[in-house]
Design a protein around this motif. Structure first.
Motif, PDB file in Angstrom:
ATOM      1  N   ALA A 157     -20.185   8.745  -5.828  1.00 25.80           N
ATOM      2  CA  ALA A 157     -19.213   8.422  -4.772  1.00 25.80           C
ATOM      3  C   ALA A 157     -18.192   7.422  -5.287  1.00 25.80           C
ATOM      4  N   PHE A 158     -18.659   6.475  -6.095  1.00 25.94           N
ATOM      5  CA  PHE A 158     -17.751   5.470  -6.637  1.00 25.94           C
ATOM      6  C   PHE A 158     -16.715   6.119  -7.554  1.00 25.94           C
ATOM      7  N   ARG A 159     -17.207   7.039  -8.393  1.00 30.46           N
ATOM      8  CA  ARG A 159     -16.271   7.724  -9.294  1.00 30.46           C
ATOM      9  C   ARG A 159     -15.253   8.513  -8.479  1.00 30.46           C
ATOM     10  N   ALA A 160     -15.729   9.138  -7.422  1.00 29.69           N
ATOM     11  CA  ALA A 160     -14.818   9.914  -6.574  1.00 29.69           C
ATOM     12  C   ALA A 160     -13.773   8.997  -5.955  1.00 29.69           C
ATOM     13  N   ARG A 161     -14.250   7.811  -5.488  1.00 27.99           N
ATOM     14  CA  ARG A 161     -13.329   6.871  -4.860  1.00 27.99           C
ATOM     15  C   ARG A 161     -12.295   6.382  -5.895  1.00 27.99           C
ATOM     16  N   SER A 162     -12.780   6.096  -7.085  1.00 25.40           N
ATOM     17  CA  SER A 162     -11.878   5.661  -8.163  1.00 25.40           C
ATOM     18  C   SER A 162     -10.853   6.745  -8.457  1.00 25.40           C
ATOM     19  N   ALA A 163     -11.376   7.957  -8.535  1.00 20.94           N
ATOM     20  CA  ALA A 163     -10.482   9.078  -8.843  1.00 20.94           C
ATOM     21  C   ALA A 163      -9.416   9.195  -7.767  1.00 20.94           C
ATOM     22  N   LYS A 164      -9.826   8.967  -6.528  1.00 21.53           N
ATOM     23  CA  LYS A 164      -8.886   9.050  -5.419  1.00 21.53           C
ATOM     24  C   LYS A 164      -7.781   7.998  -5.579  1.00 21.53           C
ATOM     25  N   LEU A 165      -8.229   6.809  -5.931  1.00 17.77           N
ATOM     26  CA  LEU A 165      -7.250   5.737  -6.121  1.00 17.77           C
ATOM     27  C   LEU A 165      -6.324   6.061  -7.294  1.00 17.77           C
ATOM     28  N   ASP A 166      -6.953   6.536  -8.374  1.00 20.34           N
ATOM     29  CA  ASP A 166      -6.130   6.911  -9.540  1.00 20.34           C
ATOM     30  C   ASP A 166      -5.099   7.941  -9.134  1.00 20.34           C
ATOM     31  N   ALA A 167      -5.568   8.929  -8.367  1.00 21.89           N
ATOM     32  CA  ALA A 167      -4.663   9.991  -7.939  1.00 21.89           C
ATOM     33  C   ALA A 167      -3.536   9.403  -7.107  1.00 21.89           C
ATOM     34  N   ALA A 168      -3.903   8.501  -6.204  1.00 19.99           N
ATOM     35  CA  ALA A 168      -2.874   7.892  -5.359  1.00 19.99           C
ATOM     36  C   ALA A 168      -1.877   7.108  -6.203  1.00 19.99           C
ATOM     37  N   ARG A 169      -2.453   6.350  -7.168  1.00 14.13           N
ATOM     38  CA  ARG A 169      -1.568   5.573  -8.048  1.00 14.13           C
ATOM     39  C   ARG A 169      -0.668   6.504  -8.856  1.00 14.13           C
ATOM     40  N   ASN A 170      -1.268   7.608  -9.376  1.00 21.27           N
ATOM     41  CA  ASN A 170      -0.478   8.573 -10.151  1.00 21.27           C
ATOM     42  C   ASN A 170       0.622   9.168  -9.286  1.00 21.27           C
ATOM     43  N   ALA A 171       0.234   9.479  -8.063  1.00 17.39           N
ATOM     44  CA  ALA A 171       1.221  10.061  -7.155  1.00 17.39           C
ATOM     45  C   ALA A 171       2.376   9.092  -6.944  1.00 17.39           C
ATOM     46  N   GLU A 172       2.021   7.836  -6.765  1.00 16.49           N
ATOM     47  CA  GLU A 172       3.038   6.816  -6.558  1.00 16.49           C
ATOM     48  C   GLU A 172       3.934   6.715  -7.799  1.00 16.49           C
ATOM     49  N   SER A 210       4.336   8.986 -10.066  1.00 17.30           N
ATOM     50  CA  SER A 210       5.134  10.191 -10.304  1.00 17.30           C
ATOM     51  C   SER A 210       6.276  10.263  -9.299  1.00 17.30           C
ATOM     52  N   THR A 211       6.058   9.740  -8.111  1.00 21.12           N
ATOM     53  CA  THR A 211       7.163   9.642  -7.157  1.00 21.12           C
ATOM     54  C   THR A 211       8.268   8.762  -7.735  1.00 21.12           C
ATOM     55  N   ALA A 212       7.846   7.653  -8.286  1.00 22.96           N
ATOM     56  CA  ALA A 212       8.829   6.749  -8.894  1.00 22.96           C
ATOM     57  C   ALA A 212       9.559   7.459 -10.027  1.00 22.96           C
ATOM     58  N   ARG A 213       8.752   8.164 -10.843  1.00 19.43           N
ATOM     59  CA  ARG A 213       9.386   8.882 -11.958  1.00 19.43           C
ATOM     60  C   ARG A 213      10.340   9.936 -11.437  1.00 19.43           C
ATOM     61  N   GLU A 214       9.887  10.663 -10.386  1.00 18.70           N
ATOM     62  CA  GLU A 214      10.714  11.722  -9.813  1.00 18.70           C
ATOM     63  C   GLU A 214      12.026  11.140  -9.269  1.00 18.70           C
ATOM     64  N   LEU A 215      11.902   9.992  -8.636  1.00 21.30           N
ATOM     65  CA  LEU A 215      13.111   9.347  -8.114  1.00 21.30           C
ATOM     66  C   LEU A 215      14.046   8.976  -9.264  1.00 21.30           C
ATOM     67  N   ALA A 216      13.447   8.455 -10.318  1.00 17.46           N
ATOM     68  CA  ALA A 216      14.263   8.087 -11.483  1.00 17.46           C
ATOM     69  C   ALA A 216      14.915   9.330 -12.064  1.00 17.46           C
ATOM     70  N   ARG A 217      14.091  10.393 -12.132  1.00 13.66           N
ATOM     71  CA  ARG A 217      14.623  11.644 -12.697  1.00 13.66           C
ATOM     72  C   ARG A 217      15.769  12.159 -11.831  1.00 13.66           C
ATOM     73  N   LEU A 218      15.559  12.127 -10.529  1.00 14.40           N
ATOM     74  CA  LEU A 218      16.602  12.625  -9.626  1.00 14.40           C
ATOM     75  C   LEU A 218      17.869  11.786  -9.755  1.00 14.40           C
ATOM     76  N   THR A 219      17.672  10.487  -9.834  1.00 16.94           N
ATOM     77  CA  THR A 219      18.832   9.608  -9.988  1.00 16.94           C
ATOM     78  C   THR A 219      19.603  10.002 -11.247  1.00 16.94           C
ATOM     79  N   MET A 220      18.833  10.181 -12.314  1.00 17.81           N
ATOM     80  CA  MET A 220      19.482  10.523 -13.577  1.00 17.81           C
ATOM     81  C   MET A 220      20.162  11.883 -13.481  1.00 17.81           C
ATOM     82  N   ARG A 221      19.435  12.815 -12.832  1.00 15.71           N
ATOM     83  CA  ARG A 221      19.979  14.172 -12.719  1.00 15.71           C
ATOM     84  C   ARG A 221      21.281  14.139 -11.914  1.00 15.71           C
ATOM     85  N   ILE A 222      21.260  13.405 -10.833  1.00 16.68           N
ATOM     86  CA  ILE A 222      22.463  13.332  -9.997  1.00 16.68           C
ATOM     87  C   ILE A 222      23.606  12.708 -10.795  1.00 16.68           C
ATOM     88  N   GLU A 223      23.258  11.646 -11.527  1.00 18.87           N
ATOM     89  CA  GLU A 223      24.294  10.991 -12.331  1.00 18.87           C
ATOM     90  C   GLU A 223      24.857  11.959 -13.366  1.00 18.87           C
TER      91      GLU A 223
END
Lengths: 762, 378
Positions: free
Chosen positions: A532-547, A549-562
């Motif tokens: 359960a702990f590993r699952a919880r960690s994985a969940k957090l990792d996933a959330a952090r990764n999502a965050e 990747s959102t940041a990266r996506e925003l950066a990418r979009l900014t760059m793309r728009i520019e």
């Protein structure tokens, strides 16, 4: 038909009325200097017989004299015994009047007059009228010869296959049959087509208007395509910018970002407290391990102490036992050492006893036996060898024996084998001595005792061995070693408080371990399972990764728009996309021009083909009969030998003065002569068909030499006299020659007509 | 208080006119820029300080920078006027698009580019509710928001939008459909629309101004601006149509039966514009002419092509019918007449695909024959 008179007024060169009234049968020649107006009379003939009285525009203008006025033409002619007059007034008050002079009445007026005239001179029918066929205008006989080779491409033209002479005759037939106007229109059409199309007419002429227009159109199309592509790219970019911006806005929407942050923080907090609990648990578990290990160690200390005490006690016993054993062993060993009944002695004794026994046996065999019975009175008085004998006795005498009866007798008895007996006795004595010695050494009185004594000693030795073995078991190194070990153990420092303290320690440690165990068990129930702990960690990792990747996506979009924006700015600078509207309009314009020119080309082609078809019809109808008629004239004019005809009247050459010549190129003079002869042929052909028209030659044969001209004149002369066919008019062909060269045509005999003034009746 | 303003639209600056001869195209293109000064003149003559431009200020998004800057310069020169510019379907306000470039260049103080659905205070209590288009084809009614767009109590609300009005047979190119009763539902004193190139009232308080300078052969009334005055909230605006065009684009159809009809045609063409040099005319001819009359028409056309700014004569529907006179000019029943009759047969048979070609061939035949006659007479 014979022309009798021709009158003109306000017609071309003749502003004042003029007339030729003296046309005759046969040859008529009008000579005069250039510019006198010979050709005007030719046109007047045309006007009278061919041109419609209602003609207008340029045609009318051409007939008017410079001074102005309304042209008037009048011609008298005879036909089949009747005389006729056609009078045409052109321009204002135009009219046509056909008068039957024989009958002295007007036969028809205007259009009807022209129609009736046409019928009279044989114009009706499916073939065009004959007039144009035989009237040859000044210099119109000359076609510019079609070169067989295209100067530009250097290629042979398809026409080059045709024999030049045949071609020339064919062209003359065409021209004669089609008429001069048709020929000219055809030339103009071809000239116009030459502007647009290649000579083969199946492609646009390079750099011609159509070709240029097409090129311009295609160039514009290409530029337009580029511009359209650029515009499409720009449109795509702008849409991409819009899409990326929308995506960016959606991703960076504040409430969404806040929720993501909140969820992440919650996950992180949960996991942090879980980690904390797990750390506590780990610490407790480590402590438990330590406590357990301490308890174990206490137990071991206690056991060690107990073992040491036991060992000391054991060592103590061992030491006593060993000392005891060592004392016994020492006593036994001393006893053995002092005991003479050693096995060696006993063995010596045995050997000596045996030797004595052997000697005794020897003695007994040889001995004499004495048997004595001592009576009671003799008691104590009888001795053998000094030994008192009592009672009855037997006594063996090995060697000798002395029997003494005290006071009575001394008797000696001697055995028979005394010597051997003596030796034996000696041996026995020696043995007896040795035995005695051994016995002394052993300390036994007799052999039997010696043997007992030896046996006792042996048992003592065995006992010693046993003792030693036992000692070896108890203390291999001896009691001293044990004592040393004992002393060493005794000397090691015992724990404070001793075993009891150690026991207390063991108990307290175990209690501590128990407490810790309970704590660990308690903590264990509060933490998540590893899974359960590993699952919880994985969940957090996933959330952090999502965050992330959102940041990266925003950066990418900014760059793309520019990037897109700067690309778009570049494209705007380039400005190509902005040309679409201009270029598409331009394309439309050029395309319109191309279509107009193509339509023009098509129309010209259709016109050319229509004209060709009409000419071909005439040629097909006339070529063969005309050529047949012309052949004798050709022979006459060009030499004794004739034209060589191949199949289908293909002329393959001209034989002249016995030599065949291929006429790749005909001279102007030759073609001019051909033209006249072909027209003569036509006139005769028509006359043979019952349509007799005059042959009119306007300033002909200007390129002919005198000899050839003379020959032509003879031919014409003959034709003017010949009666062409039965049933036709009795007179020969009327020939009218308009020329400025009086001397050249001197040999042509006939009427010399003259121009006179005319006063037209109103 | 009376608020006066000029309503105009569909300037289509930068329009190329590539299908017209280049020099004329240049003049026409220039006339669109020149319209800015004329509109400013009309504004001051009518006591208006504001000009609302209802979209399609620029003909395209990808005009050159020079063209965009030129437009801004022309407007800046008219400093007495405040220009309110609304992005239309030709010049939508999208990122990286034409208005971004305009912003980059820097917008003169007297120009307001509206790029958001937000009430814009113009003058005291007068508010413009603009509906800028953000794409070529937004697929929604951009004026929807006006119904709820909040303005202070007692404000005069003027709508500004670009697109077709529902139920009105507009041939506007955009797919934007504007509710016909928007002025009523949004409480507008006036709704200024663009996209339809003619001046037209399409509903209560709802007008298309049309383009101030025509750019095509229309069937509506281009070449005007509207002078609008509003006396207060809830009071109907009064609208005056004022001519603003330099060029007249006209399309005329005429039936010709003879050369004499040309005189009538000439009169009707002359009535189209007082300055023929500014008249573009698309003339569609029907009827039929003989060959000689056709020659007269050609001469007429040459004259008028020189006289007008542009003359496009469409003779596709004008038949060429040779008459007896035409044939008589060719002479008696000779081979030329035969050729002419054969072509005339084709030309007069509309079922034949090559009838038009034959008609042209016939004209050429007669032309060449006339030339041959002239040469013969020389």
């Amino acid at each position: 038909m014979k022309i009798d008179a021709l009158r003109v007024a306000a017609f071309r060169r003749f502003a004042d009325p003029a007339a030729i009234e003296d046309f005759a049968d046969g040859v008529n020649v009008l000579t005069g200097p250039n510019e006198m107006g010979k050709s005007t009379f030719f046109h007047a003939l045309e006007a009278a017989f061919v041109v419609r009285h209602k003609v207008s525009g340029t045609v009318l203008d051409a007939m008017r004299p410079f001074a102005g006025g309304e042209p008037l033409v009048e011609a008298d002619f005879s036909l089949n015994g009747n005389r006729w007059r056609i009078r045409k007034q052109f321009g204002r008050g135009s009219a046509a009047i056909l008068t039957d002079l024989t009958a002295g009445r007007v036969a028809a007026r205007n259009a009807e007059a022209e129609d009736q005239l046409g019928r009279l001179i044989g114009r009706a029918g499916d073939l065009q009228g004959p007039i144009g066929l035989v009237w040859v205008k000044q210099q119109r006989t000359l076609h510019a010869p079609d070169p067989d080779v295209d100067y530009v491409s250097g290629k042979e033209k398809p026409r080059g296959e045709r024999n030049a002479l045949q071609d020339a005759i064919g062209r003359e037939v065409e021209t004669a049959a089609g008429g001069e106007a048709l020929e000219r229109v055809r030339q103009l059409t071809e000239a116009a087509l030459d502007l647009y199309l290649t000579p083969t007419r199946n492609a646009a002429k390079k750099n011609g208007p159509l070709d240029s227009a097409r090129r311009k159109r295609d160039e514009t199309r290409a530029a337009l395509d580029l511009a359209e592509r650029a515009a499409a790219a720009a449109e795509q970019r702008l849409q991409a910018i819009a899409a990326a911006s929308a995506e960016f806005a959606a991703l960076s929407a504040p409430e969404l970002a806040a929720r993501r942050q909140h969820d992440l923080a919650q996950l992180e907090a949960e996991l942090a407290s879980e980690v904390q609990r797990r750390a506590e648990f780990d610490v407790a578990r480590e402590a438990l391990k330590a406590r357990l290990s301490e308890a174990e160690s206490a137990r071991q200390s206690l056991a060690a102490e107990r073992a040491r005490a036991e060992r000391l006690s054991n060592l103590d016993q061992q030491r006593s036992l060993a000392l005891d054993l060592e004392a016994q062993i020492a006593a036994l060993a001393a006893s053995l050492n002092s005991d003479g009944a050693t096995p060696a002695r006993l063995q010596q004794l045995s050997r000596a006893a045996h030797a004595r026994d052997v000697a005794d046996a020897g003695l007994q065999g040889e001995a004499a036996r004495i048997e004595v019975r001592v009576e009671p009175a003799g008691a104590g008085l009888v001795r053998i060898d000094g030994h008192v004998i009592a009672g009855q006795a037997r006594h063996d005498v090995p060697e000798s024996a002395d029997i003494v009866i005290d006071g009575i007798a001394a008797i000696r008895v001697t055995a028979a084998g005394a010597e051997r007996t003596a030796a034996a006795r000696q041996s026995r004595d020696a043995a007896g001595l040795e035995i005695a010695e051994i016995l002394v050494a052993i300390g036994a009185a007799a052999i039997g005792e010696a043997r007992d004594r030896a046996e006792a000693r042996s048992r003592k030795a065995e006992e010693l061995d046993r003792m030693r073995a036992k000692l070896s078991g108890v203390a291999p190194q001896g009691s001293a070693a044990i004592a040393k070990e004992f002393d060493r153990l005794l000397a090691s420092i015992p724990p404070e408080g001793g075993v009891a303290a150690l026991e207390d320690n063991v108990n307290s440690r175990a209690a501590a371990a128990h407490v810790m165990r309970e704590r660990v068990d308690g903590l264990m129930s509060t933490i998540l399972s590893d899974e359960a702990f590993r699952a919880r960690s994985a969940k957090l990792d996933a959330a952090r990764n999502a965050e992330a990747s959102t940041a990266r996506e925003l950066a990418r979009l900014t760059m793309r728009i520019e990037n897109l924006k700067s690309e778009q700015a570049g494209a705007d600078e380039d400005g190509r996309a902005g040309q679409v509207a201009a270029l598409s309009g331009e394309y439309e314009r050029h395309d319109g021009e191309v279509k107009r020119l193509e339509a023009e080309g098509k129309a010209l082609l259709m016109l050319a083909r229509t004209l060709e078809a009409i000419e071909a019809k005439a040629r097909d109808a006339f070529f063969e009969p005309v050529t047949r008629r012309v052949q004798p004239y050709l022979n006459e004019v060009f030499g004794s030998a004739g034209l060589g005809f191949k199949d289908a009247f293909a002329i393959d050459g001209l034989t002249r003065d016995g030599q065949r010549q291929d006429f790749a190129v005909l001279s102007d003079g030759t073609r001019e002569q051909l033209s006249v002869l072909v027209r003569l042929g036509f006139a005769e052909l028509l006359a043979a068909r019952g349509v007799s028209v005059p042959l009119v030659l306007d300033d002909p044969l200007v390129y002919s030499d005198d000899e050839r001209l003379g020959k032509i004149c003879r031919v014409l002369q003959a034709a003017s006299l010949r009666s062409p066919a039965a049933g036709s008019e009795p007179r020969g062909l009327q020939i009218i020659v308009l020329t400025c060269r009086a001397t050249a045509f001197q040999t042509l005999s006939g009427r010399r007509v003259s121009v006179t003034a005319w006063r037209p009746d109103v | 208080m009376t608020f006066r303003f000029i309503h105009t639209a569909d300037w289509q600056l930068g329009r190329a006119f590539g299908n017209l001869p280049p020099e004329l195209a240049g003049e026409l293109s220039g006339a669109r820029y020149a319209a800015i000064a004329r509109i400013a003149g009309i504004a001051s003559a009518n006591g208006a300080r504001h000009v609302l431009v209802a979209g399609d200020i620029f003909d395209a998004e990808d005009l050159s920078n020079t063209m965009l800057r030129r437009a801004l310069e022309r407007m800046a020169e008219q400093s007495a006027v405040t220009w309110v510019l609304l992005p239309g379907n030709h010049d939508p306000a999208r990122t990286g698009g034409v208005w971004d470039r305009v912003m980059r260049f820097g917008v003169p103080a007297n120009i307001i580019c509206v790029r958001e659905d937000q009430p814009l205070a113009l003058d005291g209590n007068v508010f413009v509710l603009p509906s800028p288009l953000t794409s070529k084809n937004p697929g929604r009614d951009p004026t929807q928001w006006m119904d709820t767009g909040a303005t202070p109590a007692g404000a005069v609300r003027i709508g500004l939008a670009h697109g077709s009005v529902q139920g009105f047979g507009s041939d506007g190119e955009s797919s934007v459909l504007i509710a016909r009763d928007r002025a009523a539902t949004a409480g507008l004193s006036y709704l200024a629309l663009g996209d339809w190139h003619g001046a037209l009232r399409v509903g209560p308080q709802t007008w298309y101004s049309g383009t101030p300078e025509p750019d095509r052969f229309p069937n509506n009334e281009p070449g005007h601006v509207l002078a609008v005055s509003v006396d207060g909230p809830g009071v109907a605006a009064s609208v005056e149509k004022i001519a603003s065009a330099q060029f007249t684009w006209a399309r005329t159809t005429a039936a010709l039966r003879s050369s004499s009809d040309l005189a009538g045609l000439e009169a009707s063409v002359a009535s189209l514009s007082t300055s023929p040099g500014k008249l573009l005319l698309k003339l569609v001819l029907t009827g039929s002419l003989s060959l000689s009359e056709h020659a007269d028409l050609d001469a007429w056309r040459e004259t008028w092509q020189a006289r007008l700014a542009h003359l496009d004569v469409d003779t596709a529907a004008l038949a060429v019918r040779p008459v007896d006179q035409d044939f008589e000019n060719l002479g008696s029943d000779g081979p030329l007449v035969e050729a002419a009759r054969s072509l005339a047969d084709i030309a007069s048979d509309p079922t034949r695909p090559d009838s038009a070609v034959a008609a042209l061939a016939l004209q050429r035949l007669f032309g060449f024959a006339a030339q041959a006659r002239r040469e013969g007479g020389a």
